[in-house]
Design an enzyme around this catalytic site. Sequence first.
Site, short mmCIF file in Angstrom:
data_model
loop_
_atom_site.label_atom_id
_atom_site.label_comp_id
_atom_site.label_asym_id
_atom_site.label_seq_id
_atom_site.Cartn_x
_atom_site.Cartn_y
_atom_site.Cartn_z
CD GLU A 156 -2.57 7.10 -38.95
OE1 GLU A 156 -3.01 7.51 -37.86
OE2 GLU A 156 -1.98 6.17 -39.00
CD GLU A 263 3.05 4.51 -41.89
OE1 GLU A 263 2.58 3.77 -40.90
OE2 GLU A 263 2.74 5.81 -41.85
C1 XIL Z 1 3.67 4.25 -34.84
C2 XIL Z 1 5.07 3.78 -34.50
O1 XIL Z 1 5.53 2.58 -35.22
C3 XIL Z 1 5.18 3.68 -33.08
O2 XIL Z 1 6.60 3.29 -32.74
C4 XIL Z 1 4.75 4.79 -32.38
O3 XIL Z 1 4.73 4.60 -31.09
C5 XIL Z 1 3.34 5.18 -32.79
O4 XIL Z 1 3.34 5.02 -34.17
N1 XIL Z 1 0.75 4.95 -39.05
C6 XIL Z 1 1.75 5.65 -38.82
C7 XIL Z 1 2.95 5.74 -38.15
O5 XIL Z 1 1.60 6.96 -39.64
O6 XIL Z 1 3.64 6.92 -37.72
C8 XIL Z 1 2.72 4.71 -36.93
O7 XIL Z 1 3.87 4.53 -36.20
C9 XIL Z 1 1.94 3.60 -37.23
C10 XIL Z 1 0.59 3.69 -38.03
#
Ligand code: XIL
Length: 354
Positions: A156, A263
């Site tokens: 990110e 994701e």
């Molecule tokens: C999220 C997880 O799903 C949660 O359990 C955690 O508490 C916070 O992070 N983008 C990403 C992931 O790259 O690492 C994030 O995951 C969701 C958004």
Amino acid sequence: MRLTRRSAIASALALSACGQGAKSQPAPAPIPPLKSLARFPIGCCVQERWLQEPDYADLLAEQFSQLTAEWEMKMEYILREDGGFQFDRPDSIALFAKARGMALHGHTLVWYAGEPEPFKKLDGKGAAFANAYRNYILAVVGRYKGQARSWDVVNEPITDDGERLRESLWSRNVGLDDHIIRALEHAREADPAAALFINDYHLELKPNKRATFMRLVERLLKRGAPLDGLGTQTHIDYDLPEGAVGAALKDLASFGLPIHLSELDISLGDRFVPALPGDRVKRQIAKYAEVAEAFMALPERQRFAFTVWGLRDSDTWLRGPSGQRPTDQPLLFDDAGQAKPTARVLADAFSRRA
Ligand code: XIL
């Protein structure tokens, strides 16, 4: 009331589904393992505690061929307050992957959202910060060398409004573009065989964010950074305009690098009421089909992996504090681990164009 032909058929179907006839309806055929249908890895994110549940573990290993740790390979877990490393849970995720013959994707080394104490203490300390930065990356990537096929090296990097690079503890101390380049170089040093990614969200929802992300990629490649692939998280909603995911994948693929759809979840939106789904569920299923088709439209050598962000609806982060959608059902398997139509449309798309 006058019924049109279409609505008459629809009501007949609805009646047969809830009347006596429903009992004699055959149960939907189980879906074939998704991993058996594709030539690229099909991934899922996991938390270590779930791997102890036999039903969860079996469904996961039956359907998926790659794991991403949902949070236990992030600094927030690995780096303790006293500066020590904590590898127990990441190790057990890696061990599970190995035991079940699954690939491992590392997630994530550098993320603006995690600013751990040991690094905060080095804020402004120049070379000491840069050394600790390098040591952390060498230690973590080195530990899974030979097993992790890939890493989200920086997660990110672009601001939420899509206009610029995020400023963070990392950019302040190692430089705006430079902290990304250094991180890639350190990861390459630790494991020359692992494919190195940068990863971001809303690249389909916000074309300006995608453009900023792509300008960053251009600069990194121009400076010779060891960047091997691009991750597009694809946390989307059921009502994302048609074509948005395809346009994003096409643009991102223009560099010729492998693409990780990294994701995926498709939210049913705010205030979703399962008893009154309206057409949200239908549109969500269609969106899953569209995303899979868009991924399959990439040149085969650029299909790095297709990863969903959770196994069962009950596991989704969107129901938790970061998502605040307690009734959401954004994934492929329901709370009881049964395949949903969203899984079936993926299976169809993967087998049609394998
Ligand atoms: C999220 C997880 O799903 C949660 O359990 C955690 O508490 C916070 O992070 N983008 C990403 C992931 O790259 O690492 C994030 O995951 C969701 C958004």
